[in-house]
Design a protein around this motif. Structure first.
Motif, PDB file in Angstrom:
ATOM      1  N   LYS A 162      -3.324  13.102  80.588  1.00  0.00           N
ATOM      2  CA  LYS A 162      -1.979  13.083  81.403  1.00  0.00           C
ATOM      3  C   LYS A 162      -1.726  11.504  81.623  1.00  0.00           C
ATOM      4  O   LYS A 162      -1.354  11.223  82.698  1.00  0.00           O
ATOM      5  CB  LYS A 162      -2.007  13.900  82.492  1.00  0.00           C
ATOM      6  CG  LYS A 162      -2.409  15.346  82.323  1.00  0.00           C
ATOM      7  CD  LYS A 162      -2.018  16.181  83.462  1.00  0.00           C
ATOM      8  CE  LYS A 162      -2.787  17.675  83.028  1.00  0.00           C
ATOM      9  NZ  LYS A 162      -1.997  18.390  82.050  1.00  0.00           N
ATOM     10  N   ALA A 163      -2.235  10.627  80.828  1.00  0.00           N
ATOM     11  CA  ALA A 163      -2.283   9.122  81.197  1.00  0.00           C
ATOM     12  C   ALA A 163      -1.109   8.430  80.111  1.00  0.00           C
ATOM     13  O   ALA A 163      -0.747   7.500  80.468  1.00  0.00           O
ATOM     14  CB  ALA A 163      -3.385   8.373  81.209  1.00  0.00           C
ATOM     15  N   VAL A 164      -0.827   9.304  78.890  1.00  0.00           N
ATOM     16  CA  VAL A 164      -0.020   8.572  77.970  1.00  0.00           C
ATOM     17  C   VAL A 164       0.956   9.621  77.621  1.00  0.00           C
ATOM     18  O   VAL A 164       0.892  10.899  77.886  1.00  0.00           O
ATOM     19  CB  VAL A 164      -0.520   7.910  76.764  1.00  0.00           C
ATOM     20  CG1 VAL A 164      -1.664   6.923  77.269  1.00  0.00           C
ATOM     21  CG2 VAL A 164      -1.603   9.134  76.108  1.00  0.00           C
ATOM     22  N   MET A 165       2.135   9.239  77.100  1.00  0.00           N
ATOM     23  CA  MET A 165       3.067  10.390  76.625  1.00  0.00           C
ATOM     24  C   MET A 165       3.490  10.047  75.261  1.00  0.00           C
ATOM     25  O   MET A 165       3.387   8.784  74.609  1.00  0.00           O
ATOM     26  CB  MET A 165       4.285  10.078  77.477  1.00  0.00           C
ATOM     27  CG  MET A 165       4.158  10.234  79.021  1.00  0.00           C
ATOM     28  SD  MET A 165       5.440   9.852  80.039  1.00  0.00           S
ATOM     29  CE  MET A 165       6.339  11.669  79.745  1.00  0.00           C
ATOM     30  N   TYR A 166       3.916  11.211  74.581  1.00  0.00           N
ATOM     31  CA  TYR A 166       4.433  11.056  73.048  1.00  0.00           C
ATOM     32  C   TYR A 166       5.719  11.701  72.806  1.00  0.00           C
ATOM     33  O   TYR A 166       6.083  12.725  73.793  1.00  0.00           O
ATOM     34  CB  TYR A 166       3.224  11.975  72.264  1.00  0.00           C
ATOM     35  CG  TYR A 166       1.882  11.260  72.243  1.00  0.00           C
ATOM     36  CD1 TYR A 166       1.607  10.114  71.594  1.00  0.00           C
ATOM     37  CD2 TYR A 166       0.923  11.747  73.082  1.00  0.00           C
ATOM     38  CE1 TYR A 166       0.212   9.470  71.758  1.00  0.00           C
ATOM     39  CE2 TYR A 166      -0.090  11.202  73.101  1.00  0.00           C
ATOM     40  CZ  TYR A 166      -0.603   9.885  72.488  1.00  0.00           C
ATOM     41  OH  TYR A 166      -2.015   9.471  72.478  1.00  0.00           O
ATOM     42  N   CYS A 167       6.491  11.274  72.015  1.00  0.00           N
ATOM     43  CA  CYS A 167       7.708  11.914  71.773  1.00  0.00           C
ATOM     44  C   CYS A 167       7.724  13.126  70.779  1.00  0.00           C
ATOM     45  O   CYS A 167       8.650  13.715  70.543  1.00  0.00           O
ATOM     46  CB  CYS A 167       8.676  10.854  71.080  1.00  0.00           C
ATOM     47  SG  CYS A 167       8.131  10.141  69.659  1.00  0.00           S
ATOM     48  N   GLY A 168       6.541  13.455  70.310  1.00  0.00           N
ATOM     49  CA  GLY A 168       6.170  14.793  69.634  1.00  0.00           C
ATOM     50  C   GLY A 168       4.502  14.706  69.282  1.00  0.00           C
ATOM     51  O   GLY A 168       3.914  13.757  69.161  1.00  0.00           O
ATOM     52  N   ARG A 169       4.378  16.005  68.697  1.00  0.00           N
ATOM     53  CA  ARG A 169       3.155  16.192  67.863  1.00  0.00           C
ATOM     54  C   ARG A 169       2.587  15.198  66.995  1.00  0.00           C
ATOM     55  O   ARG A 169       1.657  14.547  66.896  1.00  0.00           O
ATOM     56  CB  ARG A 169       3.008  17.438  67.489  1.00  0.00           C
ATOM     57  CG  ARG A 169       1.559  18.041  66.800  1.00  0.00           C
ATOM     58  CD  ARG A 169       0.673  18.261  67.932  1.00  0.00           C
ATOM     59  NE  ARG A 169      -0.548  18.631  67.316  1.00  0.00           N
ATOM     60  CZ  ARG A 169      -1.789  18.582  68.075  1.00  0.00           C
ATOM     61  NH1 ARG A 169      -1.648  18.160  69.368  1.00  0.00           N
ATOM     62  NH2 ARG A 169      -2.734  18.994  67.551  1.00  0.00           N
ATOM     63  N   ALA A 170       3.670  14.597  66.052  1.00  0.00           N
ATOM     64  CA  ALA A 170       3.220  13.562  65.116  1.00  0.00           C
ATOM     65  C   ALA A 170       2.508  12.468  65.476  1.00  0.00           C
ATOM     66  O   ALA A 170       1.712  12.034  64.971  1.00  0.00           O
ATOM     67  CB  ALA A 170       4.147  13.742  64.196  1.00  0.00           C
ATOM     68  N   CYS A 171       3.369  11.949  66.570  1.00  0.00           N
ATOM     69  CA  CYS A 171       2.872  10.647  67.181  1.00  0.00           C
ATOM     70  C   CYS A 171       1.377  10.899  67.938  1.00  0.00           C
ATOM     71  O   CYS A 171       0.739  10.037  67.984  1.00  0.00           O
ATOM     72  CB  CYS A 171       3.912  10.106  68.098  1.00  0.00           C
ATOM     73  SG  CYS A 171       5.278   9.379  67.400  1.00  0.00           S
ATOM     74  N   GLN A 172       1.483  11.894  68.380  1.00  0.00           N
ATOM     75  CA  GLN A 172       0.082  12.364  69.325  1.00  0.00           C
ATOM     76  C   GLN A 172      -1.111  12.033  68.338  1.00  0.00           C
ATOM     77  O   GLN A 172      -2.065  11.869  68.533  1.00  0.00           O
ATOM     78  CB  GLN A 172       0.247  13.491  70.019  1.00  0.00           C
ATOM     79  CG  GLN A 172      -1.114  13.877  70.710  1.00  0.00           C
ATOM     80  CD  GLN A 172      -0.712  15.242  71.768  1.00  0.00           C
ATOM     81  OE1 GLN A 172      -0.201  15.912  71.322  1.00  0.00           O
ATOM     82  NE2 GLN A 172      -1.692  15.192  72.752  1.00  0.00           N
ATOM     83  N   VAL A 173      -1.029  12.806  67.179  1.00  0.00           N
ATOM     84  CA  VAL A 173      -1.880  12.963  66.192  1.00  0.00           C
ATOM     85  C   VAL A 173      -2.149  11.445  65.621  1.00  0.00           C
ATOM     86  O   VAL A 173      -3.301  10.985  65.086  1.00  0.00           O
ATOM     87  CB  VAL A 173      -1.446  14.050  65.002  1.00  0.00           C
ATOM     88  CG1 VAL A 173      -2.364  13.867  63.954  1.00  0.00           C
ATOM     89  CG2 VAL A 173      -1.592  15.466  65.611  1.00  0.00           C
ATOM     90  N   ALA A 174      -1.136  10.893  65.325  1.00  0.00           N
ATOM     91  CA  ALA A 174      -1.283   9.544  64.594  1.00  0.00           C
ATOM     92  C   ALA A 174      -1.946   8.558  65.547  1.00  0.00           C
ATOM     93  O   ALA A 174      -2.698   7.633  65.169  1.00  0.00           O
ATOM     94  CB  ALA A 174       0.289   9.030  64.436  1.00  0.00           C
ATOM     95  N   HIS A 175      -1.826   8.854  67.120  1.00  0.00           N
ATOM     96  CA  HIS A 175      -2.377   7.709  67.887  1.00  0.00           C
ATOM     97  C   HIS A 175      -3.720   8.262  68.374  1.00  0.00           C
ATOM     98  O   HIS A 175      -4.191   7.538  69.194  1.00  0.00           O
ATOM     99  CB  HIS A 175      -1.372   7.803  68.779  1.00  0.00           C
ATOM    100  CG  HIS A 175      -1.646   6.662  70.107  1.00  0.00           C
ATOM    101  ND1 HIS A 175      -2.130   6.876  71.402  1.00  0.00           N
ATOM    102  CD2 HIS A 175      -1.573   5.355  69.797  1.00  0.00           C
ATOM    103  CE1 HIS A 175      -2.230   5.986  71.875  1.00  0.00           C
ATOM    104  NE2 HIS A 175      -2.104   4.812  71.208  1.00  0.00           N
TER     105      HIS A 175
END
Length: 462
Positions: A433-446
């Motif tokens: 809960k320390a970073v945010m993503y605009c969607g699932r794809a960005c979360q996986v990529a990061h």
């Protein structure tokens, strides 16, 4: 009209008269002194304009009753007014009342595009545009269902769209609504009583007797001979006063902004969240009034706490009594950040900003009492409410972030950790809960870059 009313059983007209006043226009003047609470006027039920009376009219009633589904209360009363206005004989008493109605109204539905543009961004602007379209649609439906079916009763040259809008404004601005003991309600126009103007200084003073059907007006305060006599419409914001009654109160303490909160049914965990909203007495789509005295009602925070729940928070939400309390630091920060951003966006959507409007009103850019002047005051009031809401959300956010930093938890940045887009609809990493993503794809990529930090953060918290 007074003679007809007295002959028909109205009581109290000898102490009152219709007169024109500099600020409010036509109103009612006291001929003698009245003490607060004194009964000053009674209009018997037989003189009221109601749906029942319209349907009982020997000529008009059959035409109204033939409409299926039945006409709305507003349409029934509007058609009744236009019907009496169009008759050349047989309705002398009622016609004398109609003849006393204003020849025109200053409701926002009659504003020019330029006049309405002054309050662009305000709820009045959007509602008026929607209302204008709805009125046109309702009028076309009324023509097909009733008017063309009875051409002898409803000559279309006296039942145009403009006439229909005028009659609707007569109903909106002059009708009174009362809740009855059986849970039903009644809307009526009472001749002469509907000439009384509104004052916030007057107390609630019109009373409906359900047993007799009579309407009485009590003195809402002490009056001297020559004073204008008022009634109290209620604690109404300027955007509603202008839309329904055609006037505003500068510096209205009841100004408000209706905030619409909505969540798409395809949003994550929508069904679970819908149940939680129901437990909180809310719905997936809510309209909540922000006011000068309460610019950020608790229900706004409660709604957004539930809307922003992630999978891990959903497991513990039952312990928080349907979002009455803070659910987690990350959830609270998301809620308050989104509020600050959303309210800032709403303020940015106004065609003329608050400071500029204040300057224009102070320098007389808009003639006092005109439509553009009234629209400017509506915009002014709504922006003041929103600025207070934004300030309160910012203060709450600062408090939560301060508390979080003391606990060793830092709020997530308001941008996607992968593509760095934002602010907007962002989702927190479900573990740290320390970073945010605009969607699932960005979360996986990061994930490769974030994996080690995520574990370390979770370990530090644990």
């Amino acid at each position: 009209m007074e003679t007809w009313l007295e002959e028909s059983g109205a009581v109290g007209l000898d102490g009152l008269e219709v007169a024109d006043f500099p600020l409010t226009g036509r109103g009612v003047k006291a001929r003698r002194r009245f003490k607060q609470g004194e009964r000053i006027l009674t209009i018997p039920s037989g003189l009221h304009w109601t749906v029942k009376h319209a349907q009982n009219d020997s000529l008009l009633g059959p035409a109204l009753c033939s409409a299926q589904p039945p006409l709305s209360v507003e349409d029934t009363l509007a058609v009744h007014i236009l019907f009496v206005r169009s008759r050349e004989s047989g309705y002398d008493g009622l016609r004398s009342h109609v003849e006393r109605l204003p020849a025109s109204y200053s409701s926002s539905i009659f504003f020019t595009d330029d006049e309405l543009e002054v309050c662009a961004g305000a709820s009045l602007y959007t509602i008026t545009k929607q209302l204008q379209q709805r009125i046109e649609d309702d009028y076309r439906d009324l023509v097909v269902r009733v008017l063309v079916q009875y051409p002898d009763l409803f000559p279309l040259d006296k039942f145009t769209l403009h006439h229909y809008k005028w009659a609707l404004c007569a109903v909106w601005s002059r009708a009174m609504d009362f809740q009855l003991s059986d849970g039903s309600s009644i809307r009526l126009l009472a001749p002469f009583a509907d000439m009384l103007n509104h004052s916030s200084e007057s107390k609630q003073c019109h009373v409906y007797d359900a047993s007799s059907g009579d309407l009485s007006v009590l003195a809402g305060k002490d009056y001297e001979a020559g004073d204008q006599v008022y009634i109290h419409y209620g604690s109404i914001p300027n955007h509603r006063l202008l839309r329904l009654y055609g006037f505003i109160i500068p510096g209205n303490p009841n100004d408000s902004y209706d905030l619409v909160l909505a969540t798409h049914p395809l949003a994550p965990f929508f069904e679970q969240k819908q149940k939680l909203w129901a437990l909180a007495g809310l719905d997936s789509t809510c309209t909540i009034s922000l006011t000068l005295t309460d610019p950020l009602p608790k229900n706004v925070i409660r709604y957004l706490r539930i809307q922003r729940l992630d999978e891990s928070d959903l497991a513990s939400i039952a312990l928080r009594q349907a979002a009455d309390e803070k659910i987690s630091n990350s959830n609270e920060v998301q809620v308050l950040q989104s509020l600050v951003e959303s309210v800032a966006s709403l303020l940015g959507s106004f065609g003329t900003r608050l400071e500029k409007l204040e300057e224009q009103l102070a320098t007389g850019v808009y003639p006092v009492g005109g439509n553009a002047w009234a629209a400017a005051h509506v915009s002014l009031g709504e922006q003041r409410v929103l600025k207070l809401a934004k300030k309160k959300a910012e203060d709450l956010l600062a408090t939560v972030e301060s508390e979080s930093s003391k606990d060793g938890w830092l709020p997530a940045p308001v941008q996607c950790a992968n593509c760095e887009k934002g602010p907007g609809q962002l989702m927190l990493c479900g573990r740290c809960k320390a970073v945010m993503y605009c969607g699932r794809a960005c979360q996986v990529a990061h994930f490769k870059d974030h994996k080690a930090t995520c574990r370390a953060t979770v370990s530090q918290k644990g």
